[in-house]
Motif scaffolding. Sequence first.
Motif, PDB file in Angstrom:
ATOM      1  N   TYR A  39      10.853  71.795  57.573  1.00  0.00           N
ATOM      2  CA  TYR A  39      11.837  70.770  57.210  1.00  0.00           C
ATOM      3  C   TYR A  39      11.924  70.718  55.693  1.00  0.00           C
ATOM      4  O   TYR A  39      10.942  70.953  55.000  1.00  0.00           O
ATOM      5  CB  TYR A  39      11.414  69.369  57.696  1.00  0.00           C
ATOM      6  N   TRP A  40      13.087  70.366  55.197  1.00  0.00           N
ATOM      7  CA  TRP A  40      13.243  70.118  53.766  1.00  0.00           C
ATOM      8  C   TRP A  40      12.849  68.681  53.495  1.00  0.00           C
ATOM      9  O   TRP A  40      13.220  67.768  54.232  1.00  0.00           O
ATOM     10  CB  TRP A  40      14.679  70.362  53.323  1.00  0.00           C
ATOM     11  N   VAL A  41      12.095  68.497  52.405  1.00  0.00           N
ATOM     12  CA  VAL A  41      11.666  67.166  51.984  1.00  0.00           C
ATOM     13  C   VAL A  41      12.058  67.009  50.517  1.00  0.00           C
ATOM     14  O   VAL A  41      11.831  67.906  49.708  1.00  0.00           O
ATOM     15  CB  VAL A  41      10.142  66.983  52.157  1.00  0.00           C
ATOM     16  N   ILE A  42      12.659  65.876  50.191  1.00  0.00           N
ATOM     17  CA  ILE A  42      13.095  65.595  48.827  1.00  0.00           C
ATOM     18  C   ILE A  42      12.254  64.457  48.262  1.00  0.00           C
ATOM     19  O   ILE A  42      12.059  63.426  48.916  1.00  0.00           O
ATOM     20  CB  ILE A  42      14.589  65.196  48.794  1.00  0.00           C
ATOM     21  N   LEU A  43      11.774  64.652  47.060  1.00  0.00           N
ATOM     22  CA  LEU A  43      11.086  63.617  46.289  1.00  0.00           C
ATOM     23  C   LEU A  43      11.970  63.325  45.092  1.00  0.00           C
ATOM     24  O   LEU A  43      12.306  64.245  44.327  1.00  0.00           O
ATOM     25  CB  LEU A  43       9.713  64.106  45.827  1.00  0.00           C
ATOM     26  N   ALA A  44      12.382  62.069  44.932  1.00  0.00           N
ATOM     27  CA  ALA A  44      13.317  61.731  43.860  1.00  0.00           C
ATOM     28  C   ALA A  44      12.959  60.423  43.194  1.00  0.00           C
ATOM     29  O   ALA A  44      12.492  59.492  43.846  1.00  0.00           O
ATOM     30  CB  ALA A  44      14.737  61.633  44.432  1.00  0.00           C
ATOM     31  N   GLU A  45      13.207  60.373  41.892  1.00  0.00           N
ATOM     32  CA  GLU A  45      13.198  59.088  41.204  1.00  0.00           C
ATOM     33  C   GLU A  45      14.448  58.371  41.678  1.00  0.00           C
ATOM     34  O   GLU A  45      15.532  58.955  41.694  1.00  0.00           O
ATOM     35  CB  GLU A  45      13.303  59.278  39.693  1.00  0.00           C
TER      36      GLU A  45
END
Length: 134
Positions: A39-45
Amino acid sequence: YEYQSESTWEMEQIGLKSASLKSRDGNFRITIPGLGKDYWVILAETVGVPSSGGNFEAKDAFLPVYGVFSVAPGLTKAGQITYISKIDSKNAELFAFDHNQNSWENLKTSFDASTKTATANASKFATFVLVSSK
Protein backbone atom coordinates in the motif's frame (compact mmCIF):
# COMPACT_ATOMS: atom_id res chain seq x y z
CA TYR A 1 2.57 14.51 -13.16
CA GLU A 2 3.70 17.19 -10.77
CA TYR A 3 1.99 17.93 -7.49
CA GLN A 4 2.66 21.31 -5.96
CA SER A 5 2.15 21.49 -2.20
CA GLU A 6 2.48 24.23 0.39
CA SER A 7 3.86 21.75 2.93
CA THR A 8 6.34 18.89 2.82
CA TRP A 9 5.29 15.29 2.38
CA GLU A 10 6.78 11.85 1.84
CA MET A 11 5.27 8.79 0.16
CA GLU A 12 6.42 5.19 0.69
CA GLN A 13 5.16 1.85 -0.45
CA ILE A 14 4.79 -0.41 2.58
CA GLY A 15 4.05 -4.09 2.29
CA LEU A 16 4.83 -7.31 4.13
CA LYS A 17 7.70 -5.95 6.24
CA SER A 18 7.63 -3.31 8.94
CA ALA A 19 8.84 0.08 7.73
CA SER A 20 9.45 3.59 9.05
CA LEU A 21 8.48 6.88 7.51
CA LYS A 22 10.30 10.00 8.65
CA SER A 23 9.37 13.61 8.02
CA ARG A 24 11.77 15.64 5.94
CA ASP A 25 12.73 17.77 8.98
CA GLY A 26 13.48 14.58 10.96
CA ASN A 27 11.18 15.54 13.84
CA PHE A 28 8.43 12.96 13.23
CA ARG A 29 8.66 9.23 12.56
CA ILE A 30 6.11 6.46 12.43
CA THR A 31 7.08 2.82 12.39
CA ILE A 32 4.35 0.82 10.67
CA PRO A 33 4.03 -2.96 11.03
CA GLY A 34 3.73 -5.05 7.88
CA LEU A 35 0.42 -4.49 6.09
CA GLY A 36 0.04 -7.90 4.41
CA LYS A 37 0.36 -6.49 0.89
CA ASP A 38 1.70 -3.33 -0.72
CA TYR A 39 0.00 0.00 0.00
CA TRP A 40 1.10 3.58 -0.51
CA VAL A 41 1.39 5.58 2.70
CA ILE A 42 1.77 9.36 2.80
CA LEU A 43 3.33 11.31 5.67
CA ALA A 44 2.65 15.03 5.39
CA GLU A 45 2.91 18.22 7.35
CA THR A 46 -0.64 19.49 7.55
CA VAL A 47 -1.71 23.11 7.45
CA GLY A 48 -3.15 23.13 10.97
CA VAL A 49 -5.11 21.29 13.62
CA PRO A 50 -8.10 19.26 12.33
CA SER A 51 -11.66 20.15 13.32
CA SER A 52 -12.44 20.94 16.92
CA GLY A 53 -13.53 18.33 19.41
CA GLY A 54 -10.17 17.24 20.76
CA ASN A 55 -9.72 17.35 24.52
CA PHE A 56 -7.21 20.25 24.25
CA GLU A 57 -6.96 23.90 23.25
CA ALA A 58 -5.69 24.48 19.69
CA LYS A 59 -3.38 27.23 21.04
CA ASP A 60 -1.52 24.50 23.00
CA ALA A 61 -0.74 22.47 19.85
CA PHE A 62 2.90 22.29 18.78
CA LEU A 63 3.46 22.91 15.08
CA PRO A 64 3.88 21.39 12.63
CA VAL A 65 1.07 18.87 12.78
CA TYR A 66 1.74 15.63 10.87
CA GLY A 67 -0.74 13.39 9.07
CA VAL A 68 -0.26 9.76 7.99
CA PHE A 69 -2.70 8.72 5.27
CA SER A 70 -3.36 5.53 3.31
CA VAL A 71 -6.15 3.48 1.76
CA ALA A 72 -4.72 0.47 3.59
CA PRO A 73 -7.04 -1.18 6.10
CA GLY A 74 -6.34 -0.53 9.79
CA LEU A 75 -3.00 -1.51 11.24
CA THR A 76 -2.74 -5.16 12.30
CA LYS A 77 -0.76 -4.06 15.34
CA ALA A 78 0.10 -0.64 16.70
CA GLY A 79 2.65 1.56 14.99
CA GLN A 80 5.05 3.66 17.03
CA ILE A 81 5.01 7.44 16.80
CA THR A 82 8.13 9.45 17.67
CA TYR A 83 7.85 13.25 17.74
CA ILE A 84 10.87 15.44 18.54
CA SER A 85 9.81 18.91 19.68
CA LYS A 86 10.99 22.09 21.36
CA ILE A 87 8.59 21.58 24.24
CA ASP A 88 10.11 21.64 27.71
CA SER A 89 6.92 20.58 29.46
CA LYS A 90 6.65 17.12 31.00
CA ASN A 91 2.90 17.06 30.34
CA ALA A 92 3.17 16.80 26.54
CA GLU A 93 0.54 14.53 25.01
CA LEU A 94 -0.04 13.15 21.53
CA PHE A 95 -3.55 13.15 20.09
CA ALA A 96 -4.69 11.33 16.95
CA PHE A 97 -7.50 12.54 14.70
CA ASP A 98 -9.16 9.76 12.69
CA HIS A 99 -10.54 11.33 9.50
CA ASN A 100 -12.71 8.29 8.70
CA GLN A 101 -14.50 8.40 12.06
CA ASN A 102 -14.18 12.18 12.57
CA SER A 103 -12.96 11.49 16.11
CA TRP A 104 -10.04 12.19 18.45
CA GLU A 105 -8.03 9.77 20.56
CA ASN A 106 -5.69 10.79 23.37
CA LEU A 107 -2.67 8.49 22.97
CA LYS A 108 -0.80 7.21 26.02
CA THR A 109 2.34 9.32 25.65
CA SER A 110 5.83 9.02 27.11
CA PHE A 111 7.91 12.18 27.10
CA ASP A 112 11.69 12.30 27.50
CA ALA A 113 12.53 15.84 28.66
CA SER A 114 16.25 15.42 27.98
CA THR A 115 15.69 14.79 24.26
CA LYS A 116 12.30 16.58 24.05
CA THR A 117 10.87 13.47 22.43
CA ALA A 118 7.30 12.22 22.74
CA THR A 119 6.52 8.59 21.88
CA ALA A 120 3.22 6.74 21.67
CA ASN A 121 1.61 3.78 19.95
CA ALA A 122 -1.07 4.39 17.34
CA SER A 123 -3.57 1.80 16.12
CA LYS A 124 -4.55 3.63 12.93
CA PHE A 125 -3.48 6.12 10.32
CA ALA A 126 -4.37 9.61 11.52
CA THR A 127 -3.34 13.20 11.93
CA PHE A 128 -1.09 13.48 14.98
CA VAL A 129 -1.02 16.58 17.19
CA LEU A 130 1.49 17.15 19.98
CA VAL A 131 -0.03 19.27 22.74
CA SER A 132 1.41 20.86 25.85
CA SER A 133 -0.40 23.25 28.15
CA LYS A 134 3.07 24.49 29.15
